[in-house]
Write a protein that holds these residues in place. Structure first.
Motif: not given
Lengths: 323, 323
Positions: A282, A273-275, A286, A277-279, A40, A270-271, A322-323, A320
């Motif tokens: 998660l 890549e962001v997705e 988990m 990374l987010a998955l 990051p 970018a979308a 996440l905030a 989780l």
């Protein structure tokens, strides 16, 4: 600079990479490959220096001459005074760059050229394959001043489609006599290729391959102003036709900038890549919960009928954090 | 009760199911199959009435006689005064119960028996296959007073392992002359089977199959008090050997209760279900964000170098609103 190889001092590494130190670039890509926790921070440090380099995807079946073509393209870009980055991704290789090293011998042409950075990457271990680590590695090269960045990958299944997702300009290499035109149509590369390169164009069947591709491109309807894929012939092993390939690449870049397609492609990239990374984040969290006591405690409640599975899942998700 | 077929009044449906109304049971399982939004409510309503029924998994290759065996087991359980539920899961069927219906003709034996509930399910469309919908459907049957609940599935790949994950007692059916013993060893069913049933035991090769399985079981080391898989011979089509199967099932249940294995298995099953539900919820929420404007807006920032991908991923995750 002896400490560079193990350094995790991101600002210092980025500064050194931007100054042209190849060991700093290597170190940063290794951090990307390892999914290091400094990523990051690295992404934040690179962001201001990225977003403008042309990312060229180059794909094709084994044996069509991808490495040779990449090598000649690098030579042409260098002649034009450009700093060039190359990522050779082999999704099937169990070793980092293992299967590619043999082909890389020719790349030694550029081994002592500080204006060229070449790196073999394996996509093994990265969730999402190409989509997770490669964009970040490409960003390291761009941050180090490379433009263009060439991403070369074996055209096997999903990787072809993924490369189009991360490239501004996608080259699909074909060679005559491999039934490639039909294969291409099947694999959906017609949709992803901005430029077709019929390599080994001195061989029997090259004209037929060229005509087949032209014919198939002609079948598709195009709106005014839309890009019509170029078909270029080359004999990369004799450095023939490379200028035509470069011209097609330049034309495509001009078209990208004229139309709104460059912005669209980069936002799509970018979308993705962001997705990814987010998955990935998660899944990792988990997994922590699974190996921890949280899930086990909830499961015990459910097994005894004191809690239902949906309520337990909601409780797990709340953990989780996440905030 | 004409409204039951479309009702989504969960408390009323659960009450009717517990009173033995087969239409209410059918309706509740349909809600489970559809992934209806009332599922959390349903799970909460069923929880107090579940957690004690024996879930029997029954699997095997096509043609070994699974349906016939299930049919005879149902008859035996009924004779013992038990209420029985059967879920026939076919992971490969594109239609709910489609491929199974033909085999189900014999089940008509029990069609008019209010003490038996039989349902064909397809695992198509359920994320996680068996693991997502089947445990919930089994819980509906248990909530309706069925004990045991038999889950029958074709032994193809992953389904076999999944069935062991959700069953208290796993039966693996084999038939002679199909190279089954070796197949079994390959597929890892040796680890999942609590009871092997060599069906069609009147055929040539039945003794060899029996000996092969016994031999393979003998190879594994077992701690004192550990369950040693039973191997039982049957000819289900002539109702022969079914009592021996039932005896083995009863012995396994006794062992489960004596040891701490019953609790362990049920907690493991609950954990898998909770995790599958949590992941399903995450995927659904991620999909909402993807189709919404949130990801697009973040991607535009990243494409312009104003935000890095990691920061954007963190922002996306913060939007998941899991608490």
């Amino acid at each position: 600079m002896t400490g560079v190889r193990r350094s995790r001092d991101v600002p210092a590494l980025v500064e050194a990479a931007r100054a042209g130190d190849p060991r700093a670039v290597a170190r940063l890509i290794t951090l990307v490959e390892d999914g290091d926790e400094v990523l990051p921070q690295l992404a934040a440090a690179l962001a201001p220096h990225t977003g403008t380099a042309q990312v060229i995807g180059l794909t094709g079946a084994p044996g069509v001459g991808k490495s040779t073509t990449t090598n000649e393209l690098v030579r042409a870009f260098r002649k034009a005074g450009k700093r060039v980055g190359v990522l050779a991704v082999d999704p099937s290789s169990p070793f980092t760059g293992g299967a590619i090293l043999g082909d890389r011998v020719r790349m030694q042409d550029h081994a002592t050229d500080p204006g060229v950075y070449i790196r073999s990457m394996s996509s093994r271990g990265h969730l999402g394959g190409l989509s997770a680590a490669t964009p970040q590695a490409a960003r390291v090269l761009e941050g180090a001043g490379c433009d263009p960045v060439v991403v070369e990958t074996v055209g096997v299944g999903q990787a072809e489609v993924e490369i189009a997702g991360l490239a501004d300009t996608t080259l699909v290499l074909l060679a005559p006599g491999m039934g490639d035109a039909i294969q291409a149509a099947k694999a959906g590369v017609l949709e992803i290729a901005d430029i077709f390169v019929v390599n080994k164009a001195d061989r029997d069947g090259a004209d037929a391959t060229y005509r087949d591709i032209q014919g198939m491109i002609g079948l598709g309807e195009r709106a005014p102003g839309e890009w019509r894929p170029r078909v270029v012939r080359s004999v990369a092993a004799r450095a023939e036709g490379i200028d035509d390939v470069v011209t097609a690449i330049d034309e495509h870049r001009e078209w990208l900038e004229r139309s709104s397609e460059l912005r669209r492609r980069r936002e799509r990239r970018a979308a993705a890549e962001v997705e990814a990374l987010a998955l990935g984040a998660l899944r990792a969290r988990m997994k922590d919960l699974r190996s921890g006591t949280e899930l086990a405690a909830l499961a015990a409640e459910v097994a005894q009928g004191r809690l239902d599975a949906h309520a337990a899942a909601a409780a797990l998700l709340a953990q989780l954090d996440l905030a």
